[in-house]
Design a protein around this motif. Sequence first.
Motif, PDB file in Angstrom:
ATOM      1  N   ASP A  99       0.803  -1.219   0.000  1.00 35.32           N
ATOM      2  CA  ASP A  99       0.000   0.000   0.000  1.00 35.32           C
ATOM      3  C   ASP A  99       0.837   1.270   0.000  1.00 35.32           C
ATOM      4  OD1 ASP A  99       0.994  -0.176   2.566  1.00 35.32           O
ATOM      5  OD2 ASP A  99      -0.926   0.124   3.566  1.00 35.32           O
ATOM      6  N   TYR A 146      -5.149  -1.048   6.905  1.00 34.40           N
ATOM      7  CA  TYR A 146      -5.188  -0.371   5.611  1.00 34.40           C
ATOM      8  C   TYR A 146      -6.153   0.806   5.715  1.00 34.40           C
ATOM      9  CZ  TYR A 146      -2.706  -4.230   3.382  1.00 34.40           C
ATOM     10  OH  TYR A 146      -1.768  -5.148   3.014  1.00 34.40           O
ATOM     11  N   ARG A 156      -7.510   2.591   3.287  1.00 34.63           N
ATOM     12  CA  ARG A 156      -8.496   2.698   2.207  1.00 34.63           C
ATOM     13  C   ARG A 156      -8.769   1.353   1.550  1.00 34.63           C
ATOM     14  NH1 ARG A 156      -4.579   5.875   1.836  1.00 34.63           N
ATOM     15  NH2 ARG A 156      -2.960   5.251   0.456  1.00 34.63           N
ATOM     16  N   GLY A 181      -9.254  -1.426  -1.342  1.00 34.89           N
ATOM     17  CA  GLY A 181      -8.402  -1.792  -2.458  1.00 34.89           C
ATOM     18  C   GLY A 181      -7.978  -3.242  -2.384  1.00 34.89           C
ATOM     19  N   TYR A 198      -4.521  -5.454  -2.439  1.00 30.78           N
ATOM     20  CA  TYR A 198      -3.111  -5.263  -2.147  1.00 30.78           C
ATOM     21  C   TYR A 198      -2.360  -6.589  -2.229  1.00 30.78           C
ATOM     22  CZ  TYR A 198      -4.984  -0.916  -0.289  1.00 30.78           C
ATOM     23  OH  TYR A 198      -5.631   0.282  -0.150  1.00 30.78           O
TER      24      TYR A 198
END
Length: 146
Positions: free
Chosen positions: A68, A91, A93, A95, A97
């Motif tokens: 990230d 994390y 946000r 997404g 990864y």
Amino acid sequence: MTLSVEEFRRLPLVASVPSIQPADGRNLVNMPLIVFTDGRPQQLATTVLGVAVIVRATPTQFSWEFGDGTAPLVTSDPGASYPDHTVSHPYPREGTYIVQLTTTWRGEFQVAGSSVWQPVDGTATTVSDPFTVTVEEAVPRLVSRP
């Protein structure tokens, strides 16, 4: 007799196998993704200049790349599963990864039949297979009770 760092690095060390919780690789934004691996040494048999030796590789450092953009998390702790977890990463946000673990190993060797362990000058590293983590946002909703 010595075991060179080059010989140590040529041994077929098995890369540390990363484990995560939640185990399905789906995590929530701002919640810690728990990571851990096995911190036990590996022993391998080999031959140096025709002499049988046992090599013990002990993990000394674990470097977790979370994909990230943050700096790798480097620790001497192999981590543990919930509720005793010691290594994690939130994390910020949503997404998908790619996570990968690099392990640094310290070596010692013992001539077969001897009880004395001698150090290898230098270290070896292994890199785990990368794996995917999906981070999602949970949106709370108020609902009325019947």
